[in-house]
Design a protein around this motif. Sequence first.
Motif, short mmCIF file in Angstrom:
data_model
loop_
_atom_site.label_atom_id
_atom_site.label_comp_id
_atom_site.label_asym_id
_atom_site.label_seq_id
_atom_site.Cartn_x
_atom_site.Cartn_y
_atom_site.Cartn_z
N HIS A 1 90.29 32.59 64.34
CA HIS A 1 90.50 32.09 62.99
C HIS A 1 90.32 33.24 62.02
CE1 HIS A 1 90.41 27.92 64.33
NE2 HIS A 1 89.26 28.13 64.92
N GLU A 2 91.11 33.25 60.98
CA GLU A 2 90.94 34.26 59.93
C GLU A 2 90.63 33.56 58.62
OE1 GLU A 2 93.30 37.77 57.52
OE2 GLU A 2 94.23 36.91 59.31
N TRP B 1 81.54 30.39 61.11
CA TRP B 1 81.87 31.36 60.07
C TRP B 1 80.86 31.35 58.93
CZ3 TRP B 1 82.72 31.32 54.86
CH2 TRP B 1 83.11 32.55 54.32
#
Length: 156
Positions: A4-5, A118
């Motif tokens: 994932h970015e 994240w």
Amino acid sequence: MTAHEVVIRDIAAMTVACVDHTGPYMQIGKAFDLLIGGLASRGLLSPGTRMVGIYYDDPGIVPEAELRSKAGAMLPRDIEIVPPLSLTQIRGGEYAVLRHAGPYSDLHATYEWLYGTWLVQSGREAADAPAFEEYLNNPKETAPADLLTEICLPLA
């Protein structure tokens, strides 16, 4: 898990026309149908209308029947609002934005990664404001595997 970015983006405050929804998040489609019908009947929908979902509660804590959300549309101009439509303000500021590709039913895993991995590792904190999703294509014209959704997590 797929890589994932997350992109940090400043998002301007916006007012959206909305229909409230209470209950399972996966049933918000009924509120979108009411929203789209209400806007279409007044000639307020165009191919460029940006659709958003605003999600207020953590489904890991709040009972499914009590989850609060809103189906929304960003409109290019102010309109007179009549029920079941209402206006809702989305706060401006810094957001962590993560693009999800695939069916809406897989969004929960993306949210779990965004909040549980994240956010924890980023050194950032979530703001006291709801996350929202922007739907980049139309689920009535797009195969579930090809749906694109941007999850926008407000940062403190």
